[in-house]
Design a protein around this motif. Structure first.
Motif, PDB file in Angstrom:
ATOM      1  N   ALA B 154       0.827  -1.200   0.000  1.00  0.00           N
ATOM      2  CA  ALA B 154       0.000   0.000   0.000  1.00  0.00           C
ATOM      3  C   ALA B 154       0.864   1.254   0.000  1.00  0.00           C
ATOM      4  O   ALA B 154       0.651   2.185  -0.785  1.00  0.00           O
ATOM      5  N   TRP B 155       1.873   1.261   0.864  1.00  0.00           N
ATOM      6  CA  TRP B 155       2.772   2.416   0.918  1.00  0.00           C
ATOM      7  C   TRP B 155       3.501   2.606  -0.397  1.00  0.00           C
ATOM      8  O   TRP B 155       3.667   3.722  -0.880  1.00  0.00           O
ATOM      9  N   HIS B 156       3.944   1.489  -0.958  1.00  0.00           N
ATOM     10  CA  HIS B 156       4.689   1.591  -2.207  1.00  0.00           C
ATOM     11  C   HIS B 156       3.831   2.102  -3.338  1.00  0.00           C
ATOM     12  O   HIS B 156       4.289   2.877  -4.165  1.00  0.00           O
ATOM     13  N   PHE B 157       2.581   1.672  -3.380  1.00  0.00           N
ATOM     14  CA  PHE B 157       1.676   2.200  -4.398  1.00  0.00           C
ATOM     15  C   PHE B 157       1.632   3.715  -4.296  1.00  0.00           C
ATOM     16  O   PHE B 157       1.791   4.437  -5.271  1.00  0.00           O
ATOM     17  N   LEU B 158       1.406   4.168  -3.087  1.00  0.00           N
ATOM     18  CA  LEU B 158       1.245   5.600  -2.865  1.00  0.00           C
ATOM     19  C   LEU B 158       2.505   6.368  -3.268  1.00  0.00           C
ATOM     20  O   LEU B 158       2.454   7.325  -4.044  1.00  0.00           O
ATOM     21  N   LEU B 159       3.651   5.906  -2.775  1.00  0.00           N
ATOM     22  CA  LEU B 159       4.903   6.605  -3.072  1.00  0.00           C
ATOM     23  C   LEU B 159       5.236   6.520  -4.562  1.00  0.00           C
ATOM     24  O   LEU B 159       5.711   7.486  -5.158  1.00  0.00           O
ATOM     25  N   TYR B 160       4.959   5.370  -5.149  1.00  0.00           N
ATOM     26  CA  TYR B 160       5.305   5.208  -6.553  1.00  0.00           C
ATOM     27  C   TYR B 160       4.448   6.110  -7.437  1.00  0.00           C
ATOM     28  O   TYR B 160       4.920   6.649  -8.430  1.00  0.00           O
ATOM     29  N   MET B 161       3.195   6.272  -7.050  1.00  0.00           N
ATOM     30  CA  MET B 161       2.344   7.186  -7.816  1.00  0.00           C
ATOM     31  C   MET B 161       2.929   8.590  -7.780  1.00  0.00           C
ATOM     32  O   MET B 161       2.952   9.298  -8.789  1.00  0.00           O
ATOM     33  N   ALA B 163       6.100   9.356  -7.330  1.00  0.00           N
ATOM     34  CA  ALA B 163       7.315   9.349  -8.147  1.00  0.00           C
ATOM     35  C   ALA B 163       6.970   9.447  -9.630  1.00  0.00           C
ATOM     36  O   ALA B 163       7.588  10.200 -10.383  1.00  0.00           O
ATOM     37  N   GLN B 164       5.945   8.702 -10.032  1.00  0.00           N
ATOM     38  CA  GLN B 164       5.565   8.734 -11.445  1.00  0.00           C
ATOM     39  C   GLN B 164       5.010  10.094 -11.834  1.00  0.00           C
ATOM     40  O   GLN B 164       5.242  10.580 -12.940  1.00  0.00           O
ATOM     41  N   GLY B 196      11.651   5.422  -7.918  1.00  0.00           N
ATOM     42  CA  GLY B 196      10.567   4.656  -8.539  1.00  0.00           C
ATOM     43  C   GLY B 196      10.969   3.233  -8.874  1.00  0.00           C
ATOM     44  O   GLY B 196      10.194   2.297  -8.666  1.00  0.00           O
ATOM     45  N   ILE B 197      12.177   3.058  -9.385  1.00  0.00           N
ATOM     46  CA  ILE B 197      12.623   1.701  -9.740  1.00  0.00           C
ATOM     47  C   ILE B 197      12.751   0.853  -8.479  1.00  0.00           C
ATOM     48  O   ILE B 197      12.336  -0.306  -8.432  1.00  0.00           O
ATOM     49  N   THR B 198      13.317   1.458  -7.429  1.00  0.00           N
ATOM     50  CA  THR B 198      13.456   0.716  -6.175  1.00  0.00           C
ATOM     51  C   THR B 198      12.083   0.290  -5.647  1.00  0.00           C
ATOM     52  O   THR B 198      11.880  -0.876  -5.283  1.00  0.00           O
ATOM     53  N   LEU B 199      11.155   1.230  -5.653  1.00  0.00           N
ATOM     54  CA  LEU B 199       9.804   0.903  -5.179  1.00  0.00           C
ATOM     55  C   LEU B 199       9.183  -0.195  -6.029  1.00  0.00           C
ATOM     56  O   LEU B 199       8.556  -1.127  -5.515  1.00  0.00           O
ATOM     57  N   SER B 200       9.369  -0.096  -7.346  1.00  0.00           N
ATOM     58  CA  SER B 200       8.749  -1.075  -8.242  1.00  0.00           C
ATOM     59  C   SER B 200       9.293  -2.463  -7.996  1.00  0.00           C
ATOM     60  O   SER B 200       8.545  -3.434  -7.926  1.00  0.00           O
ATOM     61  N   THR B 201      10.616  -2.555  -7.870  1.00  0.00           N
ATOM     62  CA  THR B 201      11.223  -3.856  -7.602  1.00  0.00           C
ATOM     63  C   THR B 201      10.531  -4.496  -6.408  1.00  0.00           C
ATOM     64  O   THR B 201      10.170  -5.666  -6.424  1.00  0.00           O
ATOM     65  N   LEU B 202      10.326  -3.683  -5.382  1.00  0.00           N
ATOM     66  CA  LEU B 202       9.787  -4.232  -4.143  1.00  0.00           C
ATOM     67  C   LEU B 202       8.295  -4.523  -4.225  1.00  0.00           C
ATOM     68  O   LEU B 202       7.837  -5.532  -3.719  1.00  0.00           O
ATOM     69  N   HIS B 203       7.517  -3.658  -4.860  1.00  0.00           N
ATOM     70  CA  HIS B 203       6.088  -3.979  -4.797  1.00  0.00           C
ATOM     71  C   HIS B 203       5.645  -4.905  -5.910  1.00  0.00           C
ATOM     72  O   HIS B 203       4.645  -5.594  -5.761  1.00  0.00           O
ATOM     73  N   GLN B 204       6.386  -4.961  -7.028  1.00  0.00           N
ATOM     74  CA  GLN B 204       6.046  -5.992  -8.010  1.00  0.00           C
ATOM     75  C   GLN B 204       6.248  -7.362  -7.361  1.00  0.00           C
ATOM     76  O   GLN B 204       5.413  -8.247  -7.496  1.00  0.00           O
ATOM     77  N   SER B 205       7.359  -7.530  -6.655  1.00  0.00           N
ATOM     78  CA  SER B 205       7.549  -8.802  -5.975  1.00  0.00           C
ATOM     79  C   SER B 205       6.618  -8.899  -4.770  1.00  0.00           C
ATOM     80  O   SER B 205       6.148  -9.975  -4.429  1.00  0.00           O
ATOM     81  N   GLY B 206       6.327  -7.752  -4.161  1.00  0.00           N
ATOM     82  CA  GLY B 206       5.446  -7.731  -2.991  1.00  0.00           C
ATOM     83  C   GLY B 206       4.059  -8.273  -3.310  1.00  0.00           C
ATOM     84  O   GLY B 206       3.449  -8.953  -2.488  1.00  0.00           O
ATOM     85  N   LEU B 207       3.582  -7.992  -4.517  1.00  0.00           N
ATOM     86  CA  LEU B 207       2.263  -8.506  -4.881  1.00  0.00           C
ATOM     87  C   LEU B 207       2.258 -10.029  -4.840  1.00  0.00           C
ATOM     88  O   LEU B 207       1.256 -10.646  -4.486  1.00  0.00           O
ATOM     89  N   GLY B 208       3.391 -10.632  -5.209  1.00  0.00           N
ATOM     90  CA  GLY B 208       3.485 -12.073  -5.101  1.00  0.00           C
ATOM     91  C   GLY B 208       3.607 -12.491  -3.648  1.00  0.00           C
ATOM     92  O   GLY B 208       2.983 -13.454  -3.212  1.00  0.00           O
ATOM     93  N   ALA B 209       4.391 -11.708  -2.896  1.00  0.00           N
ATOM     94  CA  ALA B 209       4.620 -12.044  -1.490  1.00  0.00           C
ATOM     95  C   ALA B 209       3.329 -12.003  -0.677  1.00  0.00           C
ATOM     96  O   ALA B 209       3.224 -12.649   0.359  1.00  0.00           O
TER      97      ALA B 209
END
Ligand code: SF4
Ligand code: SF4
Lengths: 288, 409
Positions: B154-161, B163-164, B196-209
């Protein structure tokens, strides 16, 4: 140039993946064994299937009375209106009853899943739900290995329903209604340590009656609600395939790797950025 | 409308900006297009359904059960949608970090797409929340469930938005003719990209986690402790396939906006992306193979779920991967586009297999989404496309930046 880039990609990828992998080894085990949690011991050899617990639980929590006939072959499930149900199974030792409800895990998956701390393992032992915090994401339901939390799908102000071990009573020194009123004394309330000792005693004294196992002593990292039985637990519909490690352990590796990714990846990216920028400048100069 | 015409004097700037935005709100171009005729009724119906959902509860429109609490809205809208939005972080990585200037012309449109995807697909999460009025709890206040993967996501979504939005903001500034703001905002790009790349790495995998704790509920062929890594690697080619697919559509629809030079570059871009997709897919296929062998899952193959798994792996990973290689070698744009579509289907299949089809695959009553859930999903997608089109028609996303940007350099 092309090779350089590819190398960078590779290094970055490998670094990232090794990090994830390395980190998942470094998991420290947090054990709750030194805390005195309250729990419940349910002895299926004593239960007579009178449904007193079901009825009183519903009354106390303002929920509808039990539905469905209690008989072998008719499996009833807990739902948003019924926090606990009894079922009857035809087993190798005849028809036996079993009660289901929240297991009040030592390390509950639901509480680890909850992003608002609405689901929470209280220091007394019961796992409780707080409506002021819950946002209704239902991740607790996804994560609970016993499928316990239930959601009121047909409400505009839906709640998560599950057994709370009568937490409000416990903190005032009381005991849960089911344990208080069971006429067969099949439900015993106490600290987990006492209950395990008691269970061991019953097993030792009744070698012919009991199987030598307490369901919940180790299952899912140990649970507050534990079962004794005269037949293997899967005959009573309990899931015996669950792991003995706690469920939150499964996502700890991932969560622990997060800080390292945050510390290591940005400088790595910055380094690549600087390197490729220099490359570009050199190329530009050559072109001029 | 040519943006370079807009020069605003300082004193009445705010007033005319306001007027300008008002005038820009009006629709442009033909109204009765096929897309409009299909999307408008769907969106209207979807809005009605959303109202019903908030009055009568989630159960009134969805088929969710106590055993399957997350259905299409999470499994498709959020989990799959975010994988497709992965193109933004991959491309910004290539263009800004690796300095692959070849792809510069498509970076803006991809970031815009990614941003809108996050706003809408992650926004679809709100529809699925039973108690949305408490949604701020994990963000502000004292209710931080820090041990939760969902908290992280949830946090990563918010921060990534955010950043984008920063990455995209120079385009907005160019549209509004705000020169100073543009300068400041484009100075922030690199920082936003790295973050943004750092956040993406984490939440793309986070969705699986998210699904790691559902160990006993997901079919063993799709569950492993490596879901996060698999989700991350597959988001690379999911995102890029989306870029290829979406690019070839916008290329037709917004033909007039694209400069001569960029038209020519298009082919090279598509072939380049095909190569990267093939590489990422090879890594992914290899990882899946390792997981499969490591898990000793041979005996599961000869079951209906096993065939389903084989179809996903061979038909929608291996095959498109080979097609990408073939298309790249033979310079065939058509093959590449076809491969991109297959890959996207494969991603949908994979994400749904983990989240919906393989989740409680053994339950007595299995979950099948209701038509209403599907309509709402389309409502979300169509609304996103509407906004996307609105922005493309106004801001310098596909078209070149106004003259003053070049002068400033
Ligand atoms: S049984 Fe489920 S709901 Fe109850 S404490 Fe354990 S994880 Fe939570
Ligand atoms: S539904 Fe409520 S209690 Fe369950 S995880 Fe979500 S916020 Fe926590």
């Amino acid at each position: 140039m092309g090779i350089n880039r590819r190398d960078f990609l590779k290094t970055a990828g490998v670094a990232g993946i090794t990090l994830l992998a390395l980190d998942s080894f470094g998991i420290e085990k947090s054990k709750n064994s030194d805390v005195e949690f309250y729990g419940i011991l349910y002895d299926s050899t004593r239960c007579a299937g009178c449904q007193t617990c079901e009825t009183l639980c519903a009354e106390k929590n303002g929920l509808p009375a039990p539905v469905g006939e209690l008989k072998a072959g008719n499996i009833r499930k807990t739902d948003e209106n019924h926090r606990t149900v009894l079922n009857c199974y035809k087993t190798s030792k005849g028809e036996l009853f079993i009660k289901t409800q929240c297991m009040h895990c030592n390390e509950p998956a639901c509480a680890a899943a909850c992003l608002t701390q609405a689901m929470c393992k209280t220091k007394e032992g019961p796992v409780t739900w707080n409506g002021d915090k819950c946002m209704g994401c239902r991740y607790c339901m996804v994560s609970c290995p016993f499928d316990v939390p239930k959601f009121e799908y047909h409400s505009a102000n839906p709640k998560i329903q599950k057994c709370t071990m009568c937490y409000e009573k416990i903190i005032k020194g009381g005991i849960p209604v089911c344990a208080e009123n069971c006429p067969a004394e099949a439900i015993k309330f106490g600290t987990r340590r006492e209950l395990i000792a008691e269970a061991r005693k019953r097993i030792a004294e009744g070698k012919d009656t009991y199987i030598d196992e307490i369901y919940g002593e180790h299952t899912a990292g140990g649970t507050g609600f534990m079962y004794l039985s005269s037949v293997p637990f899967n005959e009573l519909g309990l899931n015996t395939k669950l792991q003995n490690e706690s469920y939150p352990e499964l996502s700890k590796g991932f969560l622990f790797s997060v800080p390292s990714v945050f510390v290591l990846l940005p400088p790595l990216l910055l380094g690549i950025y600087e390197a490729t920028k220099k490359n570009k400048n050199i190329k530009n100069e050559e072109n001029e | 409308m040519n943006n370079s015409d807009i020069s605003l004097s300082n004193e009445n700037k705010s007033k005319s900006t306001f007027k300008f935005i008002l005038s820009e709100l009006k629709p442009k171009g033909k109204f009765f297009t096929t897309f409009n005729i299909i999307s408008i009724p769907v969106i209207l119906l979807g809005i009605v359904l959303i109202v019903i959902r908030f009055i009568n509860g989630i159960g009134a429109v969805t088929n969710l059960t106590q055993e399957v609490p997350w259905g299409l809205w999470i499994g498709f809208d959020v989990v799959t949608g975010v994988a497709f939005a992965g193109g933004a972080y991959v491309l910004t990585f290539m263009v800004y970090i690796l300095n692959m200037q070849k792809y510069h012309s498509i970076v803006r449109v991809t970031v815009l797409n990614g941003f809108l995807a996050y706003v809408f697909y992650a926004g679809a999460l709100l529809l699925d929340l039973g108690r949305p009025w408490n949604v701020v709890n994990p963000i502000i206040g004292n209710s931080f469930g820090t041990s939760s993967v969902l908290f992280l996501v949830a946090w990563h979504f918010l921060l990534y938005m955010i950043a984008q939005l920063i990455e995209f903001s120079p385009a907005i500034a160019e549209w509004l003719g705000a020169k100073r703001a543009r300068k400041i905002l484009s100075g922030m790009t690199i920082a936003a990209v790295i973050f943004g790349i750092t956040l993406s790495t984490l939440h793309q995998s986070g969705l699986g986690a998210l699904y790691l704790m559902a160990k006993d509920k997901i079919h063993p062929l799709w569950y492993s402790e490596f879901i996060p890594i698999l989700f991350f690697v597959s988001s690379i080619f999911a995102g890029l396939s989306m870029v290829i697919f979406e690019g070839s559509i916008s290329h037709k629809v917004f033909f007039k906006q694209i400069s001569e030079k960029n038209h020519w570059a298009q082919k090279g871009i598509i072939l380049g992306l095909a190569k990267i997709c093939a590489g990422a897919m090879f890594a992914y296929f290899f990882l899946q193979l390792l997981v499969f062998i490591h898990g000793k899952r041979w005996d599961l193959l000869d079951t209906p779920m096993g065939y389903w798994f084989l179809m996903e792996m061979l038909g929608f990973v291996l095959l498109p991967m080979l097609l990408f290689v073939f298309g790249y070698k033979k310079n065939s744009i058509f093959t590449v586009k076809f491969a991109a579509i297959l890959t996207m289907l494969g991603i949908i299949l994979n994400r749904l297999n983990v989240t919906v089809i393989g989740f409680r695959w053994d339950a007595a009553v299995s979950y099948v989404p209701s038509w209403m859930e599907i309509v709402v999903t389309f409502t979300v997608i169509f609304t996103e496309i509407w906004i996307f089109r609105w922005v493309i028609n106004r801001m310098p996303v596909l078209k070149d930046s106004p003259e003053w940007v070049k002068e400033e350099k």
